[in-house]
Scaffold this motif. Structure first.
Motif, mmCIF file in Angstrom:
data_model
loop_
_atom_site.group_PDB
_atom_site.id
_atom_site.type_symbol
_atom_site.label_atom_id
_atom_site.label_comp_id
_atom_site.label_asym_id
_atom_site.label_seq_id
_atom_site.Cartn_x
_atom_site.Cartn_y
_atom_site.Cartn_z
ATOM 1 N N ASP A 146 0.803 -1.222 0.000
ATOM 2 C CA ASP A 146 0.000 0.000 0.000
ATOM 3 C C ASP A 146 0.835 1.269 0.000
ATOM 4 O OD1 ASP A 146 0.965 -0.075 2.561
ATOM 5 O OD2 ASP A 146 -0.981 -0.182 3.552
ATOM 6 N N ASP A 195 -3.119 -0.084 9.059
ATOM 7 C CA ASP A 195 -3.537 1.229 8.570
ATOM 8 C C ASP A 195 -3.679 2.262 9.673
ATOM 9 O OD1 ASP A 195 -3.896 0.349 5.854
ATOM 10 O OD2 ASP A 195 -5.680 -0.704 6.538
ATOM 11 N N ARG A 262 -5.235 5.861 0.461
ATOM 12 C CA ARG A 262 -3.948 5.213 0.280
ATOM 13 C C ARG A 262 -3.839 4.732 -1.166
ATOM 14 N NH1 ARG A 262 -4.504 -0.917 2.884
ATOM 15 N NH2 ARG A 262 -6.272 -1.557 1.586
ATOM 16 N N ILE A 264 -2.549 1.662 -3.869
ATOM 17 C CA ILE A 264 -2.235 0.240 -3.965
ATOM 18 C C ILE A 264 -1.233 0.080 -5.106
ATOM 19 C CG2 ILE A 264 -3.107 -2.085 -4.360
ATOM 20 C CD1 ILE A 264 -4.050 -0.839 -1.738
#
Length: 295
Positions: A146, A195, A262, A264
């Protein structure tokens, strides 16, 4: 022994199986003189005769030295055949691929990548591993993460993955929720290595300091605690896809304002020769990301 060639060993095996130089030559597409020349070269390399030649149409007989050469030679021929087959499979896109992944990608993007690869190349060997926080490409062919990882890698950003608020019905008014509205309220959070560090910064920037009442690295566990009324949670959009959350009448999903997001990313080793299987996996991952892109 360095002068022994695979073609000489293959000719020897054909003679043993066919019984004569002539029939072996017919099978291999050689003249009888060519067969004789190859066996002479083999005998020179091993330092002695490998056949007794009675002459005429009578079958040749293998010598004791020839039996040793044949036994070891057949093993070399089998390995050479396996090597040729592996190279052909590699060129055709089969072979092995090692992919590093993490929870959200493993639930949504990766299953589609695996399914399409196996549909297109049934013989491929796909090996998956969950990677720790702060991963490196190492021996992996591909790595999902991520954020961009350190090391000598190349990567492509697949999607922007926004965080969403998950709560019970009635906990918040319908529609988007401002981050500052979460100040002081009970939150079911991830472990700090997940996260949560991102979310802590985003919430602090918005002036919100929720009360963390429980932490878990598992998205399903977090959702179960929200259903139980322990608190609300913030999870990435990707983590909620395919989980049945949107059709669960015990949960409500709200957009956040401002919306933390975020990326990927898919990584692969830089300056290395990628196999056709890895190239195709990258193409499929990009196709899937385009199909599921959050709107």
């Amino acid at each position: 022994m360095a002068d022994v060639e695979l073609r000489h060993l293959a000719t020897m095996a054909a003679i043993v199986e066919e019984g004569t130089f002539g029939r072996a030559g017919t099978r291999l597409g050689y003249t009888q003189s060519t067969v004789s020349q190859q066996i002479a070269a083999l005998e020179k390399s091993v330092g002695g005769p490998v056949f007794e030649r009675p002459g005429g149409p009578k079958p040749v007989r293998i010598t004791p030295l020839g039996a040793v050469v044949l036994e070891q030679g057949r093993g070399l021929l089998a390995k050479a055949e396996a090597l040729a087959d592996a190279v052909e499979r590699f060129k055709a896109g089969d072979g092995r691929i090692d992919i590093g992944t993490f929870q959200s990608v493993s639930n949504v993007i990766l299953p589609s990548v695996v399914r399409r690869l196996r549909d297109e190349r049934p013989g491929c060997d796909i090996r998956l591993s969950e990677v720790p926080d702060g991963p490196r490409i190492g021996d992996l062919d591909l790595l999902f993460h991520d954020r961009p990882v350190e090391g000598d890698v190349e990567y492509v950003k697949l999607i922007d993955d926004p965080y969403l608020l998950v709560a019970r019905p009635g906990d918040f008014p319908d529609g988007p929720v401002a981050l500052k509205q979460l100040d002081g309220r009970p939150m079911v959070g991830c472990h700090p290595t997940c996260d949560q560090l991102w979310m802590d910064r985003a919430l602090a920037d918005a002036g919100a300091r929720p009360r963390i009442v429980f932490r878990s690295p598992g998205n399903e566990t977090i959702l179960s605690m929200v259903r139980a009324g322990l608190g609300w949670a913030v999870l990435p959009w990707l983590a909620l896809q395919g989980s049945g959350t949107r059709s669960d009448d015990r949960l409500r999903i709200h957009e956040l304002r401002p919306a933390p997001t975020r990326g990927i990313y898919l990584h692969w080793p830089a300056r290395s020769s990628r196999s056709p299987l890895a190239v195709r996996a990258i193409e499929i991952a990009i196709e899937i990301a385009t199909e599921i892109q959050p709107t």
